[in-house]
Motif scaffolding. Structure first.
Motif, PDB file in Angstrom:
ATOM      1  N   MET A 191      11.488  -9.306  12.678  1.00  0.00           N
ATOM      2  CA  MET A 191      12.119  -8.207  13.374  1.00  0.00           C
ATOM      3  C   MET A 191      11.186  -7.002  13.330  1.00  0.00           C
ATOM      4  SD  MET A 191      15.621  -6.231  12.392  1.00  0.00           S
ATOM      5  CE  MET A 191      16.622  -7.218  13.458  1.00  0.00           C
ATOM      6  N   ALA A 192      10.975  -6.378  14.457  1.00  0.00           N
ATOM      7  CA  ALA A 192      10.105  -5.213  14.529  1.00  0.00           C
ATOM      8  C   ALA A 192      10.762  -4.019  13.851  1.00  0.00           C
ATOM      9  CB  ALA A 192       9.790  -4.881  15.980  1.00  0.00           C
ATOM     10  N   THR A 193       9.989  -3.330  13.036  1.00  0.00           N
ATOM     11  CA  THR A 193      10.486  -2.122  12.393  1.00  0.00           C
ATOM     12  C   THR A 193       9.504  -1.001  12.666  1.00  0.00           C
ATOM     13  OG1 THR A 193       9.377  -2.662  10.333  1.00  0.00           O
ATOM     14  CG2 THR A 193      11.661  -3.384  10.544  1.00  0.00           C
ATOM     15  N   PRO A 194       9.976   0.180  13.022  1.00  0.00           N
ATOM     16  CA  PRO A 194       9.061   1.268  13.366  1.00  0.00           C
ATOM     17  C   PRO A 194       8.203   1.712  12.200  1.00  0.00           C
ATOM     18  CG  PRO A 194      11.337   2.020  13.354  1.00  0.00           C
ATOM     19  CD  PRO A 194      11.360   0.536  13.149  1.00  0.00           C
ATOM     20  N   GLN A 195       8.614   1.441  10.967  1.00  0.00           N
ATOM     21  CA  GLN A 195       7.845   1.906   9.827  1.00  0.00           C
ATOM     22  C   GLN A 195       6.744   0.934   9.382  1.00  0.00           C
ATOM     23  OE1 GLN A 195      11.105   1.225   9.982  1.00  0.00           O
ATOM     24  NE2 GLN A 195      11.974   0.743   8.021  1.00  0.00           N
ATOM     25  N   THR A 196       6.604  -0.252  10.007  1.00  0.00           N
ATOM     26  CA  THR A 196       5.539  -1.184   9.632  1.00  0.00           C
ATOM     27  C   THR A 196       4.200  -0.640  10.101  1.00  0.00           C
ATOM     28  OG1 THR A 196       7.034  -3.074   9.764  1.00  0.00           O
ATOM     29  CG2 THR A 196       4.682  -3.547   9.829  1.00  0.00           C
ATOM     30  N   GLN A 197       3.359  -0.273   9.163  1.00  0.00           N
ATOM     31  CA  GLN A 197       2.045   0.262   9.495  1.00  0.00           C
ATOM     32  C   GLN A 197       0.946  -0.791   9.413  1.00  0.00           C
ATOM     33  OE1 GLN A 197       1.295   3.479  10.609  1.00  0.00           O
ATOM     34  NE2 GLN A 197       3.495   3.362  10.854  1.00  0.00           N
ATOM     35  N   ASP A 203       5.323  -5.379  15.202  1.00  0.00           N
ATOM     36  CA  ASP A 203       4.827  -4.187  15.887  1.00  0.00           C
ATOM     37  C   ASP A 203       4.066  -3.237  14.959  1.00  0.00           C
ATOM     38  OD1 ASP A 203       4.417  -2.569  18.108  1.00  0.00           O
ATOM     39  OD2 ASP A 203       6.227  -1.408  17.719  1.00  0.00           O
ATOM     40  N   PRO A 204       3.037  -3.759  14.258  1.00  0.00           N
ATOM     41  CA  PRO A 204       2.306  -2.918  13.308  1.00  0.00           C
ATOM     42  C   PRO A 204       1.265  -2.038  13.990  1.00  0.00           C
ATOM     43  CG  PRO A 204       1.322  -5.075  13.359  1.00  0.00           C
ATOM     44  CD  PRO A 204       2.526  -5.127  14.280  1.00  0.00           C
TER      45      PRO A 204
END
Length: 105
Positions: free
Chosen positions: A1-7, A88-89
């Motif tokens: 699952m895409a997470t906005p905080q994955t850098q 989505d890194p």
């Protein structure tokens, strides 16, 4: 699952004789809370116990048989594509299973 905080996503290809657990532990410790490890399991499923569903994902390696037509790169390409689509890194990198991520010093 895409997470906005994955850098950062670190892809770790692992085969039967590799011990990826130390590599995963170092990635999680030194990569920080916005880091996800994706283990590309080419052992037939022996590394499933490493997955936590949040910061560690274990993907069964798919692609050509070992040693056929650049099989490592074909398997890595599929894992990279999954990581980019699902997580989505900002950055994706690869570490060998015998490597460690370390801090300053």
């Amino acid at each position: 699952m895409a997470t906005p905080q994955t850098q950062l996503v670190v892809v770790i290809p692992a085969a039967a004789r590799d011990d990826a657990a130390d590599t995963v532990a170092s990635v999680l410790h030194y990569g920080g809370p916005a880091t996800v490890a994706v283990v590309q399991d080419d052992t037939g499923g022996d590394l499933a116990h490493l997955a936590d569903g949040r910061r560690v994902h274990v993907r069964q390696a798919r692609g050509p048989a070992r040693g056929v037509g650049g099989s490592l790169w074909a398997k890595l390409a599929e894992t990279f594509a999954w990581a980019l689509a699902e997580l989505d890194p900002a950055i994706v990198m690869k570490l060998d299973a015998d490597a460690l991520m370390t801090g300053p010093g």
